[in-house]
Every structure is written in structure tokens, then in C-alpha cells.
Design a protein around this motif. Structure first.
Motif, PDB file in Angstrom:
ATOM      1  N   VAL A  28      38.865   7.868 -17.244  1.00 30.53           N
ATOM      2  CA  VAL A  28      39.135   7.978 -18.672  1.00 30.53           C
ATOM      3  C   VAL A  28      37.808   8.188 -19.385  1.00 30.53           C
ATOM      4  O   VAL A  28      36.857   7.428 -19.181  1.00 30.53           O
ATOM      5  CB  VAL A  28      39.815   6.705 -19.216  1.00 30.53           C
ATOM      6  N   ASP A  29      37.737   9.214 -20.197  1.00 31.54           N
ATOM      7  CA  ASP A  29      36.611   9.427 -21.108  1.00 31.54           C
ATOM      8  C   ASP A  29      36.924   8.556 -22.316  1.00 31.54           C
ATOM      9  O   ASP A  29      37.782   8.883 -23.124  1.00 31.54           O
ATOM     10  CB  ASP A  29      36.535  10.903 -21.481  1.00 31.54           C
ATOM     11  N   VAL A  30      36.241   7.419 -22.443  1.00 31.94           N
ATOM     12  CA  VAL A  30      36.590   6.461 -23.493  1.00 31.94           C
ATOM     13  C   VAL A  30      36.237   6.974 -24.884  1.00 31.94           C
ATOM     14  O   VAL A  30      36.843   6.542 -25.870  1.00 31.94           O
ATOM     15  CB  VAL A  30      35.945   5.073 -23.248  1.00 31.94           C
ATOM     16  N   LEU A  31      35.304   7.894 -24.998  1.00 34.23           N
ATOM     17  CA  LEU A  31      34.945   8.429 -26.310  1.00 34.23           C
ATOM     18  C   LEU A  31      36.020   9.354 -26.855  1.00 34.23           C
ATOM     19  O   LEU A  31      36.211   9.452 -28.063  1.00 34.23           O
ATOM     20  CB  LEU A  31      33.599   9.161 -26.241  1.00 34.23           C
ATOM     21  N   GLN A  32      36.715  10.057 -25.956  1.00 29.99           N
ATOM     22  CA  GLN A  32      37.769  10.980 -26.383  1.00 29.99           C
ATOM     23  C   GLN A  32      39.163  10.452 -26.056  1.00 29.99           C
ATOM     24  O   GLN A  32      40.152  11.114 -26.357  1.00 29.99           O
ATOM     25  CB  GLN A  32      37.585  12.344 -25.707  1.00 29.99           C
ATOM     26  N   ASP A  33      39.235   9.280 -25.405  1.00 30.50           N
ATOM     27  CA  ASP A  33      40.506   8.706 -24.963  1.00 30.50           C
ATOM     28  C   ASP A  33      41.319   9.754 -24.219  1.00 30.50           C
ATOM     29  O   ASP A  33      42.458  10.063 -24.554  1.00 30.50           O
ATOM     30  CB  ASP A  33      41.296   8.140 -26.148  1.00 30.50           C
ATOM     31  N   ARG A  34      40.701  10.302 -23.184  1.00 34.64           N
ATOM     32  CA  ARG A  34      41.260  11.432 -22.445  1.00 34.64           C
ATOM     33  C   ARG A  34      41.069  11.209 -20.950  1.00 34.64           C
ATOM     34  O   ARG A  34      40.008  10.791 -20.512  1.00 34.64           O
ATOM     35  CB  ARG A  34      40.493  12.671 -22.908  1.00 34.64           C
ATOM     36  N   VAL A  35      42.097  11.488 -20.167  1.00 36.97           N
ATOM     37  CA  VAL A  35      42.031  11.340 -18.714  1.00 36.97           C
ATOM     38  C   VAL A  35      41.596  12.657 -18.100  1.00 36.97           C
ATOM     39  O   VAL A  35      42.079  13.725 -18.488  1.00 36.97           O
ATOM     40  CB  VAL A  35      43.398  10.911 -18.139  1.00 36.97           C
ATOM     41  N   GLY A  36      40.691  12.575 -17.149  1.00 35.50           N
ATOM     42  CA  GLY A  36      40.234  13.769 -16.453  1.00 35.50           C
ATOM     43  C   GLY A  36      39.963  13.482 -14.991  1.00 35.50           C
ATOM     44  O   GLY A  36      39.809  12.338 -14.579  1.00 35.50           O
ATOM     45  N   GLU A  37      39.910  14.554 -14.228  1.00 38.21           N
ATOM     46  CA  GLU A  37      39.625  14.477 -12.803  1.00 38.21           C
ATOM     47  C   GLU A  37      38.133  14.736 -12.603  1.00 38.21           C
ATOM     48  O   GLU A  37      37.606  15.730 -13.097  1.00 38.21           O
ATOM     49  CB  GLU A  37      40.458  15.537 -12.095  1.00 38.21           C
ATOM     50  N   PHE A  38      37.461  13.865 -11.873  1.00 43.97           N
ATOM     51  CA  PHE A  38      36.026  14.027 -11.632  1.00 43.97           C
ATOM     52  C   PHE A  38      35.788  15.264 -10.777  1.00 43.97           C
ATOM     53  O   PHE A  38      36.381  15.433  -9.729  1.00 43.97           O
ATOM     54  CB  PHE A  38      35.462  12.790 -10.927  1.00 43.97           C
ATOM     55  N   ARG A  39      34.917  16.155 -11.270  1.00 45.92           N
ATOM     56  CA  ARG A  39      34.628  17.411 -10.577  1.00 45.92           C
ATOM     57  C   ARG A  39      33.202  17.504 -10.049  1.00 45.92           C
ATOM     58  O   ARG A  39      32.899  18.371  -9.239  1.00 45.92           O
ATOM     59  CB  ARG A  39      34.887  18.595 -11.511  1.00 45.92           C
ATOM     60  N   GLY A  40      32.299  16.660 -10.544  1.00 41.33           N
ATOM     61  CA  GLY A  40      30.936  16.711 -10.039  1.00 41.33           C
ATOM     62  C   GLY A  40      29.935  16.147 -11.024  1.00 41.33           C
ATOM     63  O   GLY A  40      30.277  15.732 -12.131  1.00 41.33           O
ATOM     64  N   GLU A  41      28.676  16.146 -10.594  1.00 39.20           N
ATOM     65  CA  GLU A  41      27.579  15.590 -11.399  1.00 39.20           C
ATOM     66  C   GLU A  41      26.452  16.611 -11.441  1.00 39.20           C
ATOM     67  O   GLU A  41      26.184  17.302 -10.456  1.00 39.20           O
ATOM     68  CB  GLU A  41      27.105  14.287 -10.752  1.00 39.20           C
ATOM     69  N   TRP A  42      25.822  16.732 -12.603  1.00 37.94           N
ATOM     70  CA  TRP A  42      24.702  17.654 -12.748  1.00 37.94           C
ATOM     71  C   TRP A  42      23.734  17.083 -13.762  1.00 37.94           C
ATOM     72  O   TRP A  42      24.094  16.862 -14.911  1.00 37.94           O
ATOM     73  CB  TRP A  42      25.225  19.024 -13.196  1.00 37.94           C
ATOM     74  N   PHE A  43      22.523  16.792 -13.339  1.00 37.86           N
ATOM     75  CA  PHE A  43      21.468  16.261 -14.198  1.00 37.86           C
ATOM     76  C   PHE A  43      21.913  15.043 -14.988  1.00 37.86           C
ATOM     77  O   PHE A  43      21.649  14.916 -16.187  1.00 37.86           O
ATOM     78  CB  PHE A  43      20.938  17.341 -15.150  1.00 37.86           C
ATOM     79  N   GLY A  44      22.613  14.145 -14.325  1.00 35.70           N
ATOM     80  CA  GLY A  44      22.994  12.885 -14.950  1.00 35.70           C
ATOM     81  C   GLY A  44      24.277  12.923 -15.764  1.00 35.70           C
ATOM     82  O   GLY A  44      24.718  11.895 -16.263  1.00 35.70           O
ATOM     83  N   LEU A  45      24.879  14.078 -15.919  1.00 35.52           N
ATOM     84  CA  LEU A  45      26.157  14.183 -16.623  1.00 35.52           C
ATOM     85  C   LEU A  45      27.274  14.361 -15.608  1.00 35.52           C
ATOM     86  O   LEU A  45      27.084  14.970 -14.560  1.00 35.52           O
ATOM     87  CB  LEU A  45      26.169  15.374 -17.592  1.00 35.52           C
ATOM     88  N   TRP A  46      28.431  13.833 -15.923  1.00 35.57           N
ATOM     89  CA  TRP A  46      29.600  14.009 -15.068  1.00 35.57           C
ATOM     90  C   TRP A  46      30.514  15.047 -15.687  1.00 35.57           C
ATOM     91  O   TRP A  46      30.637  15.137 -16.905  1.00 35.57           O
ATOM     92  CB  TRP A  46      30.353  12.700 -14.909  1.00 35.57           C
ATOM     93  N   TYR A  47      31.166  15.818 -14.839  1.00 36.29           N
ATOM     94  CA  TYR A  47      32.104  16.843 -15.291  1.00 36.29           C
ATOM     95  C   TYR A  47      33.525  16.390 -14.966  1.00 36.29           C
ATOM     96  O   TYR A  47      33.821  16.053 -13.825  1.00 36.29           O
ATOM     97  CB  TYR A  47      31.802  18.181 -14.607  1.00 36.29           C
ATOM     98  N   LEU A  48      34.356  16.380 -15.998  1.00 36.83           N
ATOM     99  CA  LEU A  48      35.762  16.039 -15.843  1.00 36.83           C
ATOM    100  C   LEU A  48      36.598  17.259 -16.199  1.00 36.83           C
ATOM    101  O   LEU A  48      36.201  18.070 -17.034  1.00 36.83           O
ATOM    102  CB  LEU A  48      36.153  14.873 -16.756  1.00 36.83           C
ATOM    103  N   ARG A  49      37.755  17.369 -15.567  1.00 36.91           N
ATOM    104  CA  ARG A  49      38.660  18.494 -15.815  1.00 36.91           C
ATOM    105  C   ARG A  49      40.026  17.930 -16.158  1.00 36.91           C
ATOM    106  O   ARG A  49      40.477  16.974 -15.528  1.00 36.91           O
ATOM    107  CB  ARG A  49      38.759  19.337 -14.550  1.00 36.91           C
ATOM    108  N   PRO A  50      40.711  18.503 -17.127  1.00 33.42           N
ATOM    109  CA  PRO A  50      42.062  18.025 -17.438  1.00 33.42           C
ATOM    110  C   PRO A  50      42.941  18.081 -16.186  1.00 33.42           C
ATOM    111  O   PRO A  50      42.823  19.000 -15.375  1.00 33.42           O
ATOM    112  CB  PRO A  50      42.569  19.019 -18.488  1.00 33.42           C
ATOM    113  N   VAL A  51      43.822  17.103 -16.043  1.00 33.77           N
ATOM    114  CA  VAL A  51      44.650  17.046 -14.834  1.00 33.77           C
ATOM    115  C   VAL A  51      45.640  18.198 -14.749  1.00 33.77           C
ATOM    116  O   VAL A  51      46.113  18.526 -13.668  1.00 33.77           O
ATOM    117  CB  VAL A  51      45.394  15.698 -14.717  1.00 33.77           C
TER     118      VAL A  51
END
Length: 82
Positions: A21-44
Motif C-alpha cells: 500500500v502506498d500510504v500517501l496515495q492510499d493505493r495498492v500496487g504490485e512491487f516491480r523493482g527498485e532504482w536509486f532508492g525508490l520503489w516502483y509499484l504498478r496497479p494490480v
């Protein structure tokens, strides 16, 4: 008086496909990877990835997991691009 500041360790990188859950956007996403300290989420249900700061995520609840899996199956049954 000494002030002790406890340093928090960054969360460990989850396995690909983990639902978060991205708590700032109250949105569920699937973890897709990490790049330079950021995580990438994709809508399910498919769509454009978005970035999150690892500290602004949390694991999904069982109810959120069920909703996300149902949404994914419904989108797939409609033939939507995932």
C-alpha cells in the motif's frame, strides 16, 4: 541532557510481485523493482508504474489482498491489458 536519536533502517526490498500500500496515495500496487532508492509499484489491474519512497509503504491487509486479486482476475476476464 543527552538526546538519543534512533536511526531507522530502510525497509528491506520486497520480492517482485509483492502487494504493498502506498500510504500517501492510499493505493495498492504490485512491487516491480527498485532504482536509486525508490520503489516502483504498478496497479494490480495494469497500467503505469509509479514511484514511492520505501518508508511510505506498508504491507496490504488480508481484505486489501482479496480485493486486489479479485480486481486483477476481473480485468483479465474482460480481456484488459495487464
Amino acid at each position: 541532557m543527552d538526546v538519543v536519536v534512533k536511526r531507522q533502517e530502510p525497509p528491506s526490498v520486497p520480492a517482485l510481485g509483492t502487494l504493498l500500500v502506498d500510504v500517501l496515495q492510499d493505493r495498492v500496487g504490485e512491487f516491480r523493482g527498485e532504482w536509486f532508492g525508490l520503489w516502483y509499484l504498478r496497479p494490480v489491474t495494469g497500467g503505469t508504474e509509479w514511484t514511492v519512497v520505501p518508508g511510505s509503504t506498508r504491507p496490504v491487509t488480508p481484505e486489501q489482498r482479496l480485493r486486489a486479486e479479485t480486481a486483477r482476475r476481473n480485468a483479465r476476464s474482460r480481456g484488459e491489458l495487464l
